[in-house]
Design an enzyme around this catalytic site. Structure first.
Site, PDB file in Angstrom:
ATOM      1  CB  THR A 150       7.102 -30.042  19.625  1.00 13.14           C
ATOM      2  OG1 THR A 150       8.277 -30.448  20.339  1.00 13.14           O
ATOM      3  CG2 THR A 150       5.867 -30.643  20.289  1.00 13.14           C
ATOM      4  NE  ARG A 151      13.114 -34.872  16.355  1.00 13.69           N
ATOM      5  CZ  ARG A 151      13.908 -33.954  15.823  1.00 13.69           C
ATOM      6  NH1 ARG A 151      13.377 -32.944  15.141  1.00 13.69           N
ATOM      7  NH2 ARG A 151      15.222 -34.031  15.970  1.00 13.69           N
ATOM      8  CG  HIS A 155      12.696 -27.665  25.954  1.00 12.65           C
ATOM      9  ND1 HIS A 155      12.741 -26.413  25.384  1.00 12.65           N
ATOM     10  CD2 HIS A 155      12.876 -28.554  24.927  1.00 12.65           C
ATOM     11  CE1 HIS A 155      12.959 -26.520  24.084  1.00 12.65           C
ATOM     12  NE2 HIS A 155      13.035 -27.806  23.774  1.00 12.65           N
ATOM     13  CG  HIS A 158       9.924 -26.112  22.328  1.00 13.12           C
ATOM     14  ND1 HIS A 158       9.901 -27.439  21.954  1.00 13.12           N
ATOM     15  CD2 HIS A 158      10.761 -25.492  21.450  1.00 13.12           C
ATOM     16  CE1 HIS A 158      10.686 -27.610  20.895  1.00 13.12           C
ATOM     17  NE2 HIS A 158      11.220 -26.449  20.580  1.00 13.12           N
ATOM     18  NE  ARG A 244      17.820 -23.291  18.666  1.00  6.44           N
ATOM     19  CZ  ARG A 244      17.720 -23.060  19.974  1.00  6.44           C
ATOM     20  NH1 ARG A 244      18.119 -21.920  20.491  1.00  6.44           N
ATOM     21  NH2 ARG A 244      17.197 -23.977  20.776  1.00  6.44           N
TER      22      ARG A 244
END
Length: 344
Positions: A150-151, A155, A158, A244
């Site tokens: 992730t960057r 939330h 995720h 996604r």
């Protein structure tokens, strides 16, 4: 340089030579045939390239400190618009990965690369080498480990993906990318503070490890998804989550383009891909769901809400408080005193 030296990019252990660069750019494989989808190069300007032609060794510096060296095997250039189209699927300058590629040096030095000293960081406590993460997994008795890229700050969407994956493996390795990113992305501080709050407050401590990956974000969509999977394999993960629009930006890639490309490498990468669908909130179901578990995205789309890093950035950038169904208030509290976004 550092990631090459610690083995994060294996089988690549040096800056790419010309044959490797064009093979990876055009065929998504090293000349040996092994999958590799992102060029890893030492870029320089033409003047330096000319001066380096007769050098037996080129020293590499970061902030006036020698960190490594390369023995030049060859020095080469390319048609950047053609390479950008291969790697990024576009040669438009507005794409952040393409823009950075165009602004980098036009010449590349390939050859044996040696890491002499790692660069210290305020986040060193989270910066594991592949050998260190593998040792931690072994000490914890984990046989199966799923990696999560992730960057963004965490939330609920995720979190949903992580919990689904954790049902199937011994451990979860959350490894946010905190290297060079585009203006408007979250700062490393914000990402780590957010994940500290999530991991420490809501996950079983013995089943989750938080680390970081300090490499550049390329925003190369499906190609970068393959690259991220290979990196997590090197860190000891047996599984990797791809959802996604992995590593996508600005609508350049189809929603599940990464799934399609990764399936073309099935059985070759030494890591199993968890092909997960994009979660969203459904008011009818009253929870986080996907198109595989909820019909309302088709029947009554007005009662659903996509949740993404982009949505959260837009809300927080405007000073608004995110809906608690999308974003945990404990994470918002953890971010209260952080600089949230990269400004330059």
């Amino acid at each position: 340089m550092e990631k090459i030296g610690i083995g994060a990019f294996l089988p690549l252990d040096h800056f790419m030579n010309e044959a490797e660069f064009f093979s990876v750019s055009e065929k998504m494989r090293l000349p040996s045939g092994e999958p590799f989808t992102i060029p890893v190069v030492l870029d320089v300007d033409e003047k330096f390239a000319i001066s380096a032609r007769n050098a037996s060794c080129v020293e590499l510096f970061f902030a006036d400190k020698k960190v490594g060296e390369i023995i030049p095997k060859n020095i080469y250039t390319c048609d950047k618009t053609a390479i950008a189209a291969h790697v990024y699927g576009t040669n438009e300058r507005k794409h952040p990965g393409v823009k950075r590629f165009y602004e980098s040096g036009d010449w590349f030095i390939g050859g044996k690369t040696t890491l002499i000293e790692r660069v210290p960081s305020e986040l060193d406590r989270y910066e594991f080498t592949p050998a260190q993460s593998r040792q931690i997994f072994a000490e914890r008795g984990w046989k199966t480990i799923v990696g999560f890229q992730t960057r963004n700050v965490p939330h609920r969407a995720h979190e949903y993906l992580q919990r689904v994956a954790l049902e199937h493996v011994d451990g979860l390795f959350v490894q946010p990318l905190v290297g060079q990113k585009k203006i408007g992305d979250y700062t490393p501080e914000a990402v780590i503070k957010g994940y500290e709050a999530l991991v420490q407050g809501f996950y079983p401590a013995e089943r989750v490890l938080l680390g970081i990956l300090s490499t550049s974000m390329r925003y190369a969509g499906p190609r970068e998804a393959v690259f991220h999977a290979l990196i997590r394999r090197n860190y000891g993960c047996t599984h990797f989550i791809v959802g996604r629009d992995h590593a996508g930006v600005g609508g350049y890639y189809e929603k599940y383009a990464a799934h399609k490309l990764l399936r073309s490498f099935d059985g070759e990468m030494g890591i199993k891909i968890m092909y997960l669908h994009g979660p969203f909130y459904c008011a009818v179901c009253d929870g986080i769901v996907t198109e595989h578990t909820c019909p309302h995205i088709i029947d009554t789309p007005g009662l659903t809400q996509q949740i993404s890093g982009t949505l959260m950035r837009n809300i927080l950038n405007g000073g608004s408080k995110p809906d608690e169904r999308f974003f945990r208030p404990q994470i918002l509290e953890a971010l209260k005193h952080c600089t949230l976004f990269i400004e330059n």
